[in-house]
Design a protein around this motif. Structure first.
Motif, PDB file in Angstrom:
ATOM      1  N   THR A 295       0.832  -1.192   0.000  1.00  0.00           N
ATOM      2  CA  THR A 295       0.000   0.000   0.000  1.00  0.00           C
ATOM      3  C   THR A 295       0.873   1.250   0.000  1.00  0.00           C
ATOM      4  OG1 THR A 295      -1.709  -1.198   1.208  1.00  0.00           O
ATOM      5  CG2 THR A 295      -1.862   1.198   1.213  1.00  0.00           C
ATOM      6  N   LEU A 296       0.561   2.152  -0.898  1.00  0.00           N
ATOM      7  CA  LEU A 296       1.270   3.423  -1.012  1.00  0.00           C
ATOM      8  C   LEU A 296       0.305   4.530  -0.602  1.00  0.00           C
ATOM      9  CD1 LEU A 296       2.755   2.773  -4.561  1.00  0.00           C
ATOM     10  CD2 LEU A 296       3.901   2.429  -2.375  1.00  0.00           C
ATOM     11  N   THR A 297       0.646   5.272   0.441  1.00  0.00           N
ATOM     12  CA  THR A 297      -0.284   6.283   0.949  1.00  0.00           C
ATOM     13  C   THR A 297       0.232   7.705   0.841  1.00  0.00           C
ATOM     14  OG1 THR A 297       0.590   6.022   3.184  1.00  0.00           O
ATOM     15  CG2 THR A 297      -1.339   4.705   2.607  1.00  0.00           C
ATOM     16  N   ASP A 298       1.514   7.874   0.622  1.00  0.00           N
ATOM     17  CA  ASP A 298       2.130   9.204   0.677  1.00  0.00           C
ATOM     18  C   ASP A 298       2.416   9.722  -0.729  1.00  0.00           C
ATOM     19  OD1 ASP A 298       3.309  11.513   1.575  1.00  0.00           O
ATOM     20  OD2 ASP A 298       5.142  10.544   2.283  1.00  0.00           O
ATOM     21  N   ARG A 299       1.406  10.319  -1.359  1.00  0.00           N
ATOM     22  CA  ARG A 299       1.548  10.852  -2.730  1.00  0.00           C
ATOM     23  C   ARG A 299       2.484  12.053  -2.700  1.00  0.00           C
ATOM     24  NH1 ARG A 299      -2.489  11.126  -6.830  1.00  0.00           N
ATOM     25  NH2 ARG A 299      -1.450  11.871  -8.689  1.00  0.00           N
ATOM     26  N   ASN A 300       3.353  12.156  -3.694  1.00  0.00           N
ATOM     27  CA  ASN A 300       4.365  13.199  -3.732  1.00  0.00           C
ATOM     28  C   ASN A 300       4.244  14.003  -5.024  1.00  0.00           C
ATOM     29  OD1 ASN A 300       6.645  14.763  -3.694  1.00  0.00           O
ATOM     30  ND2 ASN A 300       8.071  13.095  -3.361  1.00  0.00           N
ATOM     31  N   GLU A 301       3.687  15.199  -4.920  1.00  0.00           N
ATOM     32  CA  GLU A 301       3.535  16.060  -6.097  1.00  0.00           C
ATOM     33  C   GLU A 301       4.861  16.740  -6.463  1.00  0.00           C
ATOM     34  OE1 GLU A 301       0.781  16.204  -7.856  1.00  0.00           O
ATOM     35  OE2 GLU A 301      -0.448  15.050  -6.470  1.00  0.00           O
ATOM     36  N   GLN A 302       5.769  16.869  -5.507  1.00  0.00           N
ATOM     37  CA  GLN A 302       7.064  17.526  -5.730  1.00  0.00           C
ATOM     38  C   GLN A 302       8.171  16.473  -5.757  1.00  0.00           C
ATOM     39  OE1 GLN A 302       7.054  20.856  -6.274  1.00  0.00           O
ATOM     40  NE2 GLN A 302       4.848  20.765  -5.995  1.00  0.00           N
ATOM     41  N   TYR A 303       8.035  15.496  -6.633  1.00  0.00           N
ATOM     42  CA  TYR A 303       8.978  14.379  -6.655  1.00  0.00           C
ATOM     43  C   TYR A 303      10.363  14.801  -7.133  1.00  0.00           C
ATOM     44  CZ  TYR A 303       7.388  14.286 -11.522  1.00  0.00           C
ATOM     45  OH  TYR A 303       7.066  14.626 -12.800  1.00  0.00           O
ATOM     46  N   LYS A 304      11.371  14.019  -6.713  1.00  0.00           N
ATOM     47  CA  LYS A 304      12.773  14.300  -7.026  1.00  0.00           C
ATOM     48  C   LYS A 304      13.327  13.363  -8.100  1.00  0.00           C
ATOM     49  CE  LYS A 304      13.356  15.033  -2.160  1.00  0.00           C
ATOM     50  NZ  LYS A 304      12.932  13.887  -1.433  1.00  0.00           N
ATOM     51  N   CYS A 305      12.691  12.230  -8.300  1.00  0.00           N
ATOM     52  CA  CYS A 305      13.243  11.227  -9.207  1.00  0.00           C
ATOM     53  C   CYS A 305      13.213  11.704 -10.654  1.00  0.00           C
ATOM     54  CB  CYS A 305      12.494   9.906  -9.075  1.00  0.00           C
ATOM     55  SG  CYS A 305      10.768   9.970  -9.576  1.00  0.00           S
ATOM     56  N   ASN A 306      14.120  11.163 -11.441  1.00  0.00           N
ATOM     57  CA  ASN A 306      14.216  11.488 -12.855  1.00  0.00           C
ATOM     58  C   ASN A 306      13.491  10.385 -13.620  1.00  0.00           C
ATOM     59  OD1 ASN A 306      14.905  12.516 -15.323  1.00  0.00           O
ATOM     60  ND2 ASN A 306      17.013  11.782 -15.252  1.00  0.00           N
ATOM     61  N   THR A 307      12.254  10.659 -14.017  1.00  0.00           N
ATOM     62  CA  THR A 307      11.462   9.659 -14.719  1.00  0.00           C
ATOM     63  C   THR A 307      11.092  10.160 -16.106  1.00  0.00           C
ATOM     64  OG1 THR A 307       9.474   8.278 -14.632  1.00  0.00           O
ATOM     65  CG2 THR A 307       9.294  10.504 -13.699  1.00  0.00           C
ATOM     66  N   THR A 308      10.923   9.234 -17.027  1.00  0.00           N
ATOM     67  CA  THR A 308      10.502   9.595 -18.377  1.00  0.00           C
ATOM     68  C   THR A 308       8.994   9.436 -18.553  1.00  0.00           C
ATOM     69  OG1 THR A 308      10.926   7.357 -19.172  1.00  0.00           O
ATOM     70  CG2 THR A 308      12.731   8.955 -19.367  1.00  0.00           C
ATOM     71  N   ILE A 309       8.296   9.054 -17.501  1.00  0.00           N
ATOM     72  CA  ILE A 309       6.845   8.844 -17.559  1.00  0.00           C
ATOM     73  C   ILE A 309       6.136  10.195 -17.622  1.00  0.00           C
ATOM     74  CG2 ILE A 309       4.858   7.844 -16.342  1.00  0.00           C
ATOM     75  CD1 ILE A 309       6.937   5.809 -17.448  1.00  0.00           C
ATOM     76  N   THR A 310       5.208  10.333 -18.546  1.00  0.00           N
ATOM     77  CA  THR A 310       4.424  11.560 -18.670  1.00  0.00           C
ATOM     78  C   THR A 310       3.369  11.602 -17.582  1.00  0.00           C
ATOM     79  OG1 THR A 310       4.733  11.472 -21.064  1.00  0.00           O
ATOM     80  CG2 THR A 310       2.979  12.901 -20.244  1.00  0.00           C
ATOM     81  N   ASP A 311       3.245  12.728 -16.901  1.00  0.00           N
ATOM     82  CA  ASP A 311       2.260  12.914 -15.812  1.00  0.00           C
ATOM     83  C   ASP A 311       2.279  11.751 -14.822  1.00  0.00           C
ATOM     84  OD1 ASP A 311       1.393  15.229 -17.151  1.00  0.00           O
ATOM     85  OD2 ASP A 311      -0.060  14.076 -18.323  1.00  0.00           O
TER      86      ASP A 311
END
Length: 134
Positions: free
Chosen positions: A36-52
């Motif tokens: 279970t993932l409960t802590d949504r992060n709108e200001q993420y730090k990771c470098n992802t190529t996923i759109t939105d």
């Protein structure tokens, strides 16, 4: 639950590295695991190529078990869980009764251990792809 509670849950076979081979009976964990993932992060730090992307803070070292006690160590590696569904779970109280509803939120695509972030591709992209293919 007196208040609404919303979380996302990923379900899959951790540590399988996307392979399910019975020759590795003693080394491969064949249990399906829900995290279970409960802590949504709108200001993420990771470098992802996923759109939105939908990004969640997730520290494998700081996890609770089903009875809400400390896990006592890191949970399974997430290798092999990419491509598994991420389901949104909404628990709510209506007229004194507890209800739960689920829907597909997206597909778990990657875990960044440096920033301790789990990345989910939003299901809207899956819907668009299906519409393109049909």
């Amino acid at each position: 639950y007196s208040d609404n509670w919303i979380a996302s849950q990923i379900v899959g076979f951790p540590a399988s590295k996307n392979k399910f081979d019975t020759r590795f009976k003693n080394t491969l964990d064949k249990h399906c695991v829900a995290i279970t993932l409960t802590d949504r992060n709108e200001q993420y730090k990771c470098n992802t190529t996923i759109t939105d992307p939908l990004v969640f803070n997730f520290d494998r070292e700081d996890v609770l078990k089903e009875d809400f006690t400390q896990h006592g160590g890191p949970v399974h590696k997430l290798n092999g869980m990419s491509g598994c569904p991420a389901v949104r779970v909404h628990v709510f109280n209506k007229d004194g009764k507890n209800y739960a509803a689920t829907c597909l939120e997206g597909i778990f695509v990657e875990y960044h251990k440096d920033s301790k972030e789990a990345v989910v591709s939003d299901c809207k992209h899956i819907k668009i792809l299906c519409e393109e293919l049909i």
